[in-house]
Design an enzyme around this catalytic site. Structure first.
Site, PDB file in Angstrom:
ATOM      1  N   ILE A   1       0.684  -1.556   0.054  1.00 38.85           N
ATOM      2  CA  ILE A   1       0.055  -0.375  -0.125  1.00 38.85           C
ATOM      3  C   ILE A   1       0.932   1.573   0.111  1.00 38.85           C
ATOM      4  O   ILE A   1       0.176   2.049  -0.673  1.00 38.85           O
ATOM      5  CB  ILE A   1      -1.064   0.175   0.888  1.00 38.85           C
ATOM      6  CG1 ILE A   1      -2.369  -0.874   1.359  1.00 38.85           C
ATOM      7  CG2 ILE A   1      -1.711   1.220   1.589  1.00 38.85           C
ATOM      8  CD1 ILE A   1      -3.108  -1.337   2.171  1.00 38.85           C
TER       9      ILE A   1
ATOM     10  N   TYR B   1      -2.668  -6.412  16.707  1.00 38.81           N
ATOM     11  CA  TYR B   1      -2.526  -5.613  15.637  1.00 38.81           C
ATOM     12  C   TYR B   1      -4.063  -5.394  16.180  1.00 38.81           C
ATOM     13  O   TYR B   1      -4.233  -3.989  15.432  1.00 38.81           O
ATOM     14  CB  TYR B   1      -2.255  -7.242  14.497  1.00 38.81           C
ATOM     15  CG  TYR B   1      -3.122  -6.445  13.155  1.00 38.81           C
ATOM     16  CD1 TYR B   1      -1.835  -5.836  12.419  1.00 38.81           C
ATOM     17  CD2 TYR B   1      -4.084  -6.583  12.519  1.00 38.81           C
ATOM     18  CE1 TYR B   1      -1.560  -5.263  11.216  1.00 38.81           C
ATOM     19  CE2 TYR B   1      -4.488  -6.074  11.348  1.00 38.81           C
ATOM     20  CZ  TYR B   1      -2.980  -5.060  10.587  1.00 38.81           C
ATOM     21  OH  TYR B   1      -3.189  -4.582   9.510  1.00 38.81           O
TER      22      TYR B   1
HETATM   23  N1  LIG Z   1      -3.246  -5.903   3.229  1.00 36.38           N
HETATM   24  C1  LIG Z   1      -3.543  -5.508   3.954  1.00 36.38           C
HETATM   25  O1  LIG Z   1      -4.819  -6.564   3.598  1.00 36.38           O
HETATM   26  C2  LIG Z   1      -3.961  -4.936   5.077  1.00 36.38           C
HETATM   27  C3  LIG Z   1      -5.628  -4.393   5.275  1.00 36.38           C
HETATM   28  C4  LIG Z   1      -5.529  -3.218   6.695  1.00 36.38           C
HETATM   29  C5  LIG Z   1      -4.904  -2.903   7.259  1.00 36.38           C
HETATM   30  N2  LIG Z   1      -3.427  -2.555   6.605  1.00 36.38           N
HETATM   31  C6  LIG Z   1      -2.221  -1.615   6.591  1.00 36.38           C
HETATM   32  O2  LIG Z   1      -0.968  -1.069   5.507  1.00 36.38           O
HETATM   33  C7  LIG Z   1      -0.822  -0.622   5.985  1.00 36.38           C
HETATM   34  C8  LIG Z   1       0.223  -1.098   4.705  1.00 36.38           C
HETATM   35  O3  LIG Z   1       0.520  -2.999   4.822  1.00 36.38           O
HETATM   36  P1  LIG Z   1       0.759  -3.620   3.493  1.00 36.38           P
HETATM   37  O4  LIG Z   1      -0.504  -4.547   3.322  1.00 36.38           O
HETATM   38  O5  LIG Z   1       0.921  -2.180   2.585  1.00 36.38           O
HETATM   39  O6  LIG Z   1       2.170  -4.538   3.880  1.00 36.38           O
HETATM   40  P2  LIG Z   1       4.124  -4.777   3.364  1.00 36.38           P
HETATM   41  O7  LIG Z   1       4.507  -5.826   3.662  1.00 36.38           O
HETATM   42  O8  LIG Z   1       3.400  -4.765   1.729  1.00 36.38           O
HETATM   43  O9  LIG Z   1       4.321  -3.595   4.190  1.00 36.38           O
HETATM   44  C9  LIG Z   1       4.762  -2.912   4.410  1.00 36.38           C
HETATM   45  C10 LIG Z   1       5.975  -1.675   4.787  1.00 36.38           C
HETATM   46  O10 LIG Z   1       5.994  -1.684   6.019  1.00 36.38           O
HETATM   47  C11 LIG Z   1       7.364  -1.662   6.369  1.00 36.38           C
HETATM   48  N3  LIG Z   1       8.232  -1.690   7.454  1.00 36.38           N
HETATM   49  C12 LIG Z   1       7.520  -2.610   8.736  1.00 36.38           C
HETATM   50  N4  LIG Z   1       7.738  -2.656   9.230  1.00 36.38           N
HETATM   51  C13 LIG Z   1       8.708  -1.683   9.176  1.00 36.38           C
HETATM   52  C14 LIG Z   1       9.457  -0.149  10.295  1.00 36.38           C
HETATM   53  N5  LIG Z   1       9.473  -0.572  11.275  1.00 36.38           N
HETATM   54  N6  LIG Z   1      10.031   0.955   9.914  1.00 36.38           N
HETATM   55  C15 LIG Z   1       9.977   0.867   8.992  1.00 36.38           C
HETATM   56  N7  LIG Z   1       9.549   0.644   7.478  1.00 36.38           N
HETATM   57  C16 LIG Z   1       8.948  -0.827   8.522  1.00 36.38           C
HETATM   58  C17 LIG Z   1       7.720  -3.377   5.437  1.00 36.38           C
HETATM   59  O11 LIG Z   1       9.290  -3.147   5.153  1.00 36.38           O
HETATM   60  C18 LIG Z   1       7.347  -2.718   4.379  1.00 36.38           C
HETATM   61  O12 LIG Z   1       8.007  -1.976   3.391  1.00 36.38           O
HETATM   62  C19 LIG Z   1      -0.126  -1.475   7.549  1.00 36.38           C
HETATM   63  O13 LIG Z   1      -0.078  -0.329   7.980  1.00 36.38           O
HETATM   64  C20 LIG Z   1      -1.051  -2.036   7.267  1.00 36.38           C
HETATM   65  O14 LIG Z   1      -1.366  -3.068   8.564  1.00 36.38           O
HETATM   66  C21 LIG Z   1      -2.758  -3.876   5.053  1.00 36.38           C
END
Ligand SMILES: NC(=O)c1ccc[n+]([C@@H]2O[C@H](COP(=O)([O-])OP(=O)(O)OC[C@H]3O[C@@H](n4cnc5c(N)ncnc54)[C@H](O)[C@@H]3O)[C@@H](O)[C@H]2O)c1
Length: 248
Positions: free
Chosen positions: A18, A155
């Site tokens: 995202i 979470y």
């Molecule tokens: N994918 C889903 O279904 C979903 C649903 C609801 C909410 N979200 C939220 O969306 C956001 C993005 O998630 P995503 O699905 O794109 O995940 P993703 O794993 O593709 O990307 C997450 C990114 O965050 C970075 N990250 C993690 N911990 C970190 C830290 N301590 N410092 C700096 N960077 C860090 C990772 O390296 C990664 O690049 C998150 O907050 C997640 O909780 C995702």
């Protein structure tokens, strides 16, 4: 007319999913983007792909749970750009496990990455956002901050915390008349590495009214709107983008 023309935007977790899709959309809408992540190699690859590896955008190595890392990043942004228009607190991680099976340290890690990070980002970016003509903070929560999910204790608790912390931020900024707005986005199931293999989650997919999981770009569209002046009267709001999951 580009919807984010000239705005300086910091996006955490921009190396994947995202965050990456949001950086891509922000750049397309004319923003100058600071891509931040702790995954160095993926960050550099994202920066090269999205920005051609050169300015006006930049890549910042940032571990969002470390206070000193935020202070260093903000100091660099101040020196380079002088202010900030948009902060997207997006970095997050899922650490599944039942309450019984979760060691305290793992609980703390989940709260740190998903909630402490939002506090730190907000605290240290606010002075720079207040120098903008209309700053915007967008916190990526989750539908799991609205409805509970078993075996996702830290979470769920962290994402619910992000929802109310966003509203506190909105109220404090409104009272300060600093022009900064704060809103949360609550994605449903989105195809990213964090979600994992959709085929393995068939039962979950059957409960999404729209009949499919979302794409990262579909969340990025909501973030663009909240980062732009089109949402100038929105603060303290929660935007749900979930294919109808929480409508049931
Ligand atoms: N994918 C889903 O279904 C979903 C649903 C609801 C909410 N979200 C939220 O969306 C956001 C993005 O998630 P995503 O699905 O794109 O995940 P993703 O794993 O593709 O990307 C997450 C990114 O965050 C970075 N990250 C993690 N911990 C970190 C830290 N301590 N410092 C700096 N960077 C860090 C990772 O390296 C990664 O690049 C998150 O907050 C997640 O909780 C995702």
């Amino acid at each position: 007319m580009q919807r984010l023309a000239g705005k300086i935007a910091l996006i955490t977790g921009a190396a994947s999913g995202i965050g990456y899709a949001t950086a891509e959309r922000f750049i397309a809408e004319g923003a100058i983007v600071i891509l931040a992540d702790r995954a160095t190699e993926r960050l550099e690859a994202a920066y090269a792909k999205l920005c051609g590896g050169s300015g006006p955008h930049c890549a910042a190595f940032l571990d969002v749970i470390l206070e000193e890392a935020w202070i260093r990043t903000i100091t660099e942004i101040d020196a380079t750009y002088g202010h900030l228009d948009v902060l997207v607190n997006n970095a997050g991680c899922g650490l599944p496990g039942s309450i019984a099976d979760t060691p305290f340290q793992r609980w703390r890690e989940g709260i740190a990455v998903n909630l402490d990070s939002v506090f730190l980002g907000t605290k240290y970016c606010l002075p720079l956002l207040a120098r903008s003509r209309g700053g915007s903070i967008i916190n990526i929560s989750s539908i799991i901050g609205l409805v509970a999910l078993a075996n996702a204790g830290s979470y769920s608790a962290a994402k619910a915390g992000v929802r109310l912390f966003t509203k506190v931020t909105a109220l404090e900024c409104a009272a300060a008349r600093n022009g900064v707005r704060a809103n949360s986005v609550h994605p449903g199931q989105v195809q990213t590495p964090l979600f994992g293999d959709p085929a393995a989650a068939r039962e979950l997919l059957s409960r999404i009214p729209i009949g499919r999981i979302g794409q990262p770009g579909e969340i990025a569209e909501a973030v663009v709107f909240l980062g732009s002046d089109e949402s100038s009267f929105m603060t303290g709001s929660e935007v749900i983008v979930d294919g109808g999951y929480t409508a049931q």
